[in-house]
Design a protein around this motif. Structure first.
Motif, PDB file in Angstrom:
ATOM      1  N   PHE A  10       0.805  -1.326  -0.138  1.00  0.00           N
ATOM      2  CA  PHE A  10       0.004   0.164  -0.001  1.00  0.00           C
ATOM      3  C   PHE A  10       0.889   1.280  -0.133  1.00  0.00           C
ATOM      4  CE2 PHE A  10      -1.946   3.337   2.487  1.00  0.00           C
ATOM      5  CZ  PHE A  10      -3.377   3.505   1.707  1.00  0.00           C
ATOM      6  N   LYS A  11       1.894   1.277   0.914  1.00  0.00           N
ATOM      7  CA  LYS A  11       2.815   2.566   0.881  1.00  0.00           C
ATOM      8  C   LYS A  11       3.500   2.652  -0.311  1.00  0.00           C
ATOM      9  CE  LYS A  11       3.470   2.337   5.881  1.00  0.00           C
ATOM     10  NZ  LYS A  11       4.393   1.922   7.009  1.00  0.00           N
ATOM     11  N   THR A  12       4.035   1.605  -1.166  1.00  0.00           N
ATOM     12  CA  THR A  12       4.626   1.677  -2.315  1.00  0.00           C
ATOM     13  C   THR A  12       3.928   1.911  -3.545  1.00  0.00           C
ATOM     14  OG1 THR A  12       5.005  -0.713  -2.389  1.00  0.00           O
ATOM     15  CG2 THR A  12       6.573   0.576  -1.472  1.00  0.00           C
ATOM     16  N   GLY A  13       2.297   1.898  -3.227  1.00  0.00           N
ATOM     17  CA  GLY A  13       1.551   2.311  -4.239  1.00  0.00           C
ATOM     18  C   GLY A  13       0.796   1.095  -4.861  1.00  0.00           C
ATOM     19  N   HIS A  14       1.204  -0.357  -4.733  1.00  0.00           N
ATOM     20  CA  HIS A  14       0.867  -1.437  -5.426  1.00  0.00           C
ATOM     21  C   HIS A  14      -0.336  -1.862  -4.775  1.00  0.00           C
ATOM     22  CE1 HIS A  14       5.289  -1.253  -5.787  1.00  0.00           C
ATOM     23  NE2 HIS A  14       4.917  -1.815  -7.079  1.00  0.00           N
ATOM     24  N   TYR A  15      -1.529  -1.173  -5.214  1.00  0.00           N
ATOM     25  CA  TYR A  15      -2.799  -1.414  -4.423  1.00  0.00           C
ATOM     26  C   TYR A  15      -3.408  -2.560  -4.861  1.00  0.00           C
ATOM     27  CZ  TYR A  15      -2.524   3.548  -3.808  1.00  0.00           C
ATOM     28  OH  TYR A  15      -1.895   4.940  -3.341  1.00  0.00           O
ATOM     29  N   SER A  16      -3.294  -2.932  -6.217  1.00  0.00           N
ATOM     30  CA  SER A  16      -3.914  -4.444  -6.467  1.00  0.00           C
ATOM     31  C   SER A  16      -3.096  -5.380  -5.840  1.00  0.00           C
ATOM     32  CB  SER A  16      -3.518  -4.533  -8.275  1.00  0.00           C
ATOM     33  OG  SER A  16      -4.363  -3.527  -8.914  1.00  0.00           O
ATOM     34  N   HIS A  43      12.505  11.005   3.154  1.00  0.00           N
ATOM     35  CA  HIS A  43      11.670  11.365   2.032  1.00  0.00           C
ATOM     36  C   HIS A  43      10.345  10.770   1.840  1.00  0.00           C
ATOM     37  CE1 HIS A  43      11.272  12.227  -1.986  1.00  0.00           C
ATOM     38  NE2 HIS A  43      10.616  10.927  -2.410  1.00  0.00           N
ATOM     39  N   ASN A  44       9.440  11.968   1.477  1.00  0.00           N
ATOM     40  CA  ASN A  44       8.115  11.613   1.567  1.00  0.00           C
ATOM     41  C   ASN A  44       7.392  12.268   0.133  1.00  0.00           C
ATOM     42  OD1 ASN A  44       5.106  11.889   2.217  1.00  0.00           O
ATOM     43  ND2 ASN A  44       5.616  12.211   4.303  1.00  0.00           N
ATOM     44  N   ASP A  45       6.867  11.301  -0.567  1.00  0.00           N
ATOM     45  CA  ASP A  45       6.418  11.849  -1.855  1.00  0.00           C
ATOM     46  C   ASP A  45       5.479  12.982  -1.628  1.00  0.00           C
ATOM     47  OD1 ASP A  45       8.139   9.881  -3.225  1.00  0.00           O
ATOM     48  OD2 ASP A  45       6.768   8.363  -3.521  1.00  0.00           O
ATOM     49  N   ARG A  61       7.429  21.588  -3.674  1.00  0.00           N
ATOM     50  CA  ARG A  61       7.766  22.185  -4.948  1.00  0.00           C
ATOM     51  C   ARG A  61       6.533  22.992  -5.327  1.00  0.00           C
ATOM     52  NH1 ARG A  61      10.422  17.114  -8.523  1.00  0.00           N
ATOM     53  NH2 ARG A  61      11.766  16.237  -6.828  1.00  0.00           N
ATOM     54  N   LYS A  62       5.238  22.622  -5.299  1.00  0.00           N
ATOM     55  CA  LYS A  62       4.219  23.495  -5.530  1.00  0.00           C
ATOM     56  C   LYS A  62       4.234  24.931  -4.649  1.00  0.00           C
ATOM     57  CE  LYS A  62       0.418  24.785  -7.488  1.00  0.00           C
ATOM     58  NZ  LYS A  62       0.243  25.458  -8.784  1.00  0.00           N
ATOM     59  N   SER A  63       4.474  24.824  -3.340  1.00  0.00           N
ATOM     60  CA  SER A  63       4.726  25.840  -2.484  1.00  0.00           C
ATOM     61  C   SER A  63       5.991  26.882  -2.628  1.00  0.00           C
ATOM     62  CB  SER A  63       4.817  25.471  -1.059  1.00  0.00           C
ATOM     63  OG  SER A  63       3.631  24.808  -0.476  1.00  0.00           O
ATOM     64  N   MET A  64       6.949  26.263  -3.241  1.00  0.00           N
ATOM     65  CA  MET A  64       8.148  27.129  -3.422  1.00  0.00           C
ATOM     66  C   MET A  64       7.597  27.785  -4.892  1.00  0.00           C
ATOM     67  SD  MET A  64      10.671  26.867  -1.442  1.00  0.00           S
ATOM     68  CE  MET A  64      11.901  27.438  -2.375  1.00  0.00           C
ATOM     69  N   ALA A  65       7.020  27.378  -5.719  1.00  0.00           N
ATOM     70  CA  ALA A  65       6.848  28.159  -6.849  1.00  0.00           C
ATOM     71  C   ALA A  65       6.003  29.306  -6.528  1.00  0.00           C
ATOM     72  CB  ALA A  65       6.101  27.040  -7.925  1.00  0.00           C
ATOM     73  N   ALA A  88       6.647  17.545 -12.972  1.00  0.00           N
ATOM     74  CA  ALA A  88       7.305  16.325 -13.657  1.00  0.00           C
ATOM     75  C   ALA A  88       7.064  15.565 -12.625  1.00  0.00           C
ATOM     76  CB  ALA A  88       8.661  16.682 -13.962  1.00  0.00           C
ATOM     77  N   PHE A  89       7.185  15.629 -11.276  1.00  0.00           N
ATOM     78  CA  PHE A  89       7.123  14.850 -10.184  1.00  0.00           C
ATOM     79  C   PHE A  89       5.501  14.514 -10.178  1.00  0.00           C
ATOM     80  CE2 PHE A  89       7.347  13.914  -5.658  1.00  0.00           C
ATOM     81  CZ  PHE A  89       7.883  12.742  -5.725  1.00  0.00           C
ATOM     82  N   LYS A  90       4.676  15.305 -10.299  1.00  0.00           N
ATOM     83  CA  LYS A  90       3.230  15.212 -10.123  1.00  0.00           C
ATOM     84  C   LYS A  90       3.015  14.078 -11.298  1.00  0.00           C
ATOM     85  CE  LYS A  90      -1.426  17.122 -10.573  1.00  0.00           C
ATOM     86  NZ  LYS A  90      -2.260  18.322 -10.424  1.00  0.00           N
ATOM     87  N   ASP A  91       3.399  14.320 -12.550  1.00  0.00           N
ATOM     88  CA  ASP A  91       3.134  13.367 -13.610  1.00  0.00           C
ATOM     89  C   ASP A  91       3.625  11.857 -13.179  1.00  0.00           C
ATOM     90  OD1 ASP A  91       1.835  15.389 -15.146  1.00  0.00           O
ATOM     91  OD2 ASP A  91       3.809  15.695 -16.362  1.00  0.00           O
ATOM     92  N   SER A  92       4.944  11.998 -12.724  1.00  0.00           N
ATOM     93  CA  SER A  92       5.536  10.368 -12.216  1.00  0.00           C
ATOM     94  C   SER A  92       4.679   9.712 -11.175  1.00  0.00           C
ATOM     95  CB  SER A  92       6.851  10.454 -11.583  1.00  0.00           C
ATOM     96  OG  SER A  92       6.719  11.392 -10.662  1.00  0.00           O
ATOM     97  N   LEU A  93       3.887  10.581 -10.263  1.00  0.00           N
ATOM     98  CA  LEU A  93       3.166  10.003  -9.262  1.00  0.00           C
ATOM     99  C   LEU A  93       1.721   9.520  -9.812  1.00  0.00           C
ATOM    100  CD1 LEU A  93       3.785  12.517  -6.195  1.00  0.00           C
ATOM    101  CD2 LEU A  93       4.597  10.141  -6.530  1.00  0.00           C
ATOM    102  N   ASN A  94       1.145  10.520 -10.885  1.00  0.00           N
ATOM    103  CA  ASN A  94      -0.161  10.132 -11.327  1.00  0.00           C
ATOM    104  C   ASN A  94      -0.014   8.706 -12.160  1.00  0.00           C
ATOM    105  OD1 ASN A  94      -1.376  12.328 -10.215  1.00  0.00           O
ATOM    106  ND2 ASN A  94      -1.000  13.688 -12.171  1.00  0.00           N
TER     107      ASN A  94
END
Length: 697
Positions: A133-139, A336-338, A345-349, A370-376
């Motif tokens: 779950f933590k690594t995004g492998h929900y299935s 690290h925390n995705d 990054r959004k807040s810095m912008a 770029a980071f948002k695309d990889s997470l999506n």
């Protein structure tokens, strides 16, 4: 500015608490444990160490594992789970996964009809699913939940593991943004928990489920309902503040961390309601709890720092916003925390745009996208599965498999019954045959038995005398080995130093004097052993006036040579002025060397050991303090008994004869003194020796 919804505060932050409690309490709840099963209790302190001293988890688990001669499946699986939990807590999921896989492989080969192994199997699989779950492998997580749901839904397991599984299914649905279904599972878990009364230490679960429901209402833009459930969850941390864990330290940490999560979630609702002062106060309070008070939980403060930066943006307090984002950056570089990285990054912008820094704004916007695309991409692959349908399909498959198993078992039981019946008839026939045959030989055996009995009486007397002789010899050898080992080891170290180092003449003389003294003490000990009566309880003393400061200094200098091998430091705190006592100097030196030697043996490499002197009325007290592995409570009563079974391996594998402390006790009591000990496992040991001065002062 749009604030981040607190996805990272999904109550998965409590999963490690649930897991460790489930694993170890499952073993303790067994009504009748075998000796092999009891070994897992030895690893239970790793649960507490995960809260108060996380870096000691693995050394402790390894030391317990090595100390056990018989490695049961419980012990093997428990050690692997300790490793997996450790790396999970450090967010090193790739390192954590192989250990839990190995533990599951061991547990799956055991008898899963046994409730203890059932709970253990469930806990290990839940932990594996949480890692997925933590690594995004929900299935993959869904597949594990589906496989064990039938196990959790059994009547005998519902109050032990059922509500935990329903909560974890709710977490998957929440992550898939199916908030109605997720809320239904969270409420199901809460109601199941309230119906169970087997364990009163479930306040952590109760507030967690209520907090989960509140998160669902936030996602559905129902702020009033969310606040109502958050307040109910917060009330649990107050009304049931002593029901988070049996261990007082864990109870306090779990309660405070839970409270910090709840007030941060409430702060997000206050922001939506434009109650910014209250929101800022609540967010800062959580940062204090998780980043300062409980530093192991700093990752839970990261999202709160991001919320605080967004709040400063709303209030146009840009210097504070910049300071908060800089502090958060340092934290993210360590842990690290995705989700928080994306928000940072959004807040810095946003900060760069509000402060007329167009190049910086463009740079951070590009990094954010770029980071948002990889997470999506990862989320898109894992939100396609429908857990409800998969659970239903898996359940149907399980029912079919169980029916097939029942049918196979029925046929098997029939054949077993027939085979047992045939065997029973054969056994009856054999018993009758040998009964007739044996009856004829009874008379001859009776006569032979009487002759053997007479010979046995003679042999028994001889064996008693022989055993007594062997016991005395063995004890003499053990005393010689124990009490000559440290002085001879010190002499060897001194000789090596003299031979290999170019020492000043004065240091060389000092070393030779230590060698002379150590060899003299060893010779005296050998002479005593030659005339020693091990059946006697009294020790003969040759008392003389001695400066106790000087005596302990000499012992410390000799034992420092032994401590150097483990890079340990002996620190001696003398009396402020010389003090003369009437003692048998050599025997008291022997006692001090024994106590310091034990401290060296049972302390990790690099630790400090303290030897202190204190005058109290007409007595002097010698204390030896270490920060080693401590003494288990069950050994304390046997510690000074020469027939007690208190032998343990040292932290570097040193052997122990279990005799030194009994000799120390005899020597001290022969001086009309006292010796006692204070110790707790993993909290160090202090030995005290009180000796009368021998003078009226």
């Amino acid at each position: 500015m749009k604030l981040l919804i607190p996805d990272k505060f999904i109550p998965a932050i409590y999963c490690w608490l649930a897991l460790t409690f489930c694993v170890f309490s499952a073993c303790n709840n067994s009504q009748k444990q075998t000796e092999a099963e009891k070994q897992i209790d030895l690893l239970a302190p790793t649960d507490r160490l995960s809260i108060v001293a996380r870096e000691k988890m693995l050394p402790y688990a390894d030391s317990v594992y090595r100390a056990q001669k018989h490695k049961t499946p419980y012990l093997k699986a428990g050690r692997l789970m300790a490793y997996s939990n450790y790396y999970d807590l450090k967010a090193q999921y790739a390192q954590s996964t192989p250990y839990v896989d190995s533990a599951i492989a061991i547990i799956a080969n055991q008898d899963l009809t046994d409730s203890t192994w059932t709970n253990y199997y469930f806990a290990a699989n839940i932990h594996k699913a949480v890692l997925l779950f933590k690594t995004g492998h929900y299935s993959s997580a869904i597949n594990i939940y589906s496989d064990i749901k039938g196990l959790a839904d059994r009547p005998g397991n519902k109050c032990r593991i059922g509500y935990k599984l329903d909560n974890n299914i709710g977490l998957i649905l929440y992550k898939q943004q199916k908030f109605d279904e997720a809320r239904r599972y969270f409420m199901l878990a809460y109601n199941e928990l309230k119906e169970c009364s087997a364990d009163k230490y479930v306040a952590g679960y109760e507030q967690q489920f209520l907090d989960n429901v509140g998160l669902c209402f936030v996602k559905q833009e129902n702020a009033d309902s969310a606040l109502a459930y958050y307040r109910r969850a917060l009330h649990v941390t107050i009304a049931d503040s002593d029901k988070f864990s049996r261990d007082a330290v864990q109870n306090n940490v779990s309660k405070q961390v839970s409270r910090g999560v709840i007030i941060t979630n409430m702060a997000q609702v206050f922001v939506k309601q434009n109650k910014l002062d209250s929101a800022e106060m609540f967010i800062k309070k959580n940062i204090v709890i998780n980043a300062l008070t409980f530093k192991n939980e700093i990752k839970y403060a990261q999202l709160s720092q991001l919320y605080l930066a967004d709040l400063f943006d709303l209030r146009k307090q840009y210097p504070k916003m910049k300071e908060t984002l800089a502090s958060l950056r340092k934290s993210l570089d360590t842990i690290h925390n995705d989700e928080v990285e994306l928000g940072w990054r959004k807040s810095m912008a946003v900060y760069a745009g509000k402060n007329n820094l167009p190049l910086e704004e463009l740079k951070f916007n590009n990094r954010y996208l770029a980071f948002k695309d990889s997470l999506n991409e990862a989320r898109l692959a894992n939100t396609a599965s429908d857990i409800s349908k998969e659970l239903k399909a898996k359940g149907q498959q399980m029912d079919i498999i169980l029916l097939q198993k029942d049918n196979e078992l029925s046929h098997l039981y029939l054949w077993i019954t027939i085979a047992l019946s045939v065997m029973a008839l054969a056994i009856v026939a054999l018993v009758y045959y040998y009964y007739r045959k044996g009856k004829k030989k009874n008379d001859a055996l009776s006569l032979l038995n009487s002759e053997v009995s007479e010979q046995n009486d003679k042999l028994e007397f001889a064996m008693v005398e022989l055993e007594k002789s062997n016991t005395d010899k063995e004890r003499i050898l053990r005393v010689v080995a124990h009490d000559l080992r440290d002085p001879i080891g010190g002499v060897a170290s001194l000789v090596d130093t003299i031979l290999n180092d170019d020492l000043p003449e004065e240091d060389e003389k000092q070393s030779l004097r230590l060698i002379e003294k150590s060899l003299g003490n060893s010779l005296t000990l050998i002479n005593e052993l030659l005339v020693l009566d091990f059946g006697a309880e009294q020790i003969k003393l040759h008392k003389e006036p001695v400066d106790i400061n000087e005596t302990v200094i000499q012992c410390t200098a000799l034992m420092q040579l032994i401590a150097d091998k483990k890079h340990q430091q002996l620190k001696f705190t003398p009396l402020p002025e010389p003090l003369t006592v009437r003692i048998d100097k050599k025997k008291i030196e022997r006692t001090i060397n024994n106590l310091v030697g034990n401290a060296i043996k049972f302390s990790p490499a690099g630790e400090k050991i303290s030897i202190n002197l204190q005058q109290k009325n007409n007595a002097v007290i010698i204390s030896v303090v270490d920060n080693g592995i401590g003494i288990p409570p069950e050994m304390l009563g046997e510690l000074f008994n020469k027939f007690g079974n208190t032998r343990r391996m040292g932290t570097a594998g040193e052997k122990s004869f279990g005799l030194g402390l009994s000799v120390c006790k005899q020597i001290v009591e022969a001086h009309s003194g006292k010796i006692w000990v204070k110790s707790e496992p993993q909290a160090g040991t202090v030995f005290y020796v009180e000796l009368p001065l021998g003078y009226d002062i």
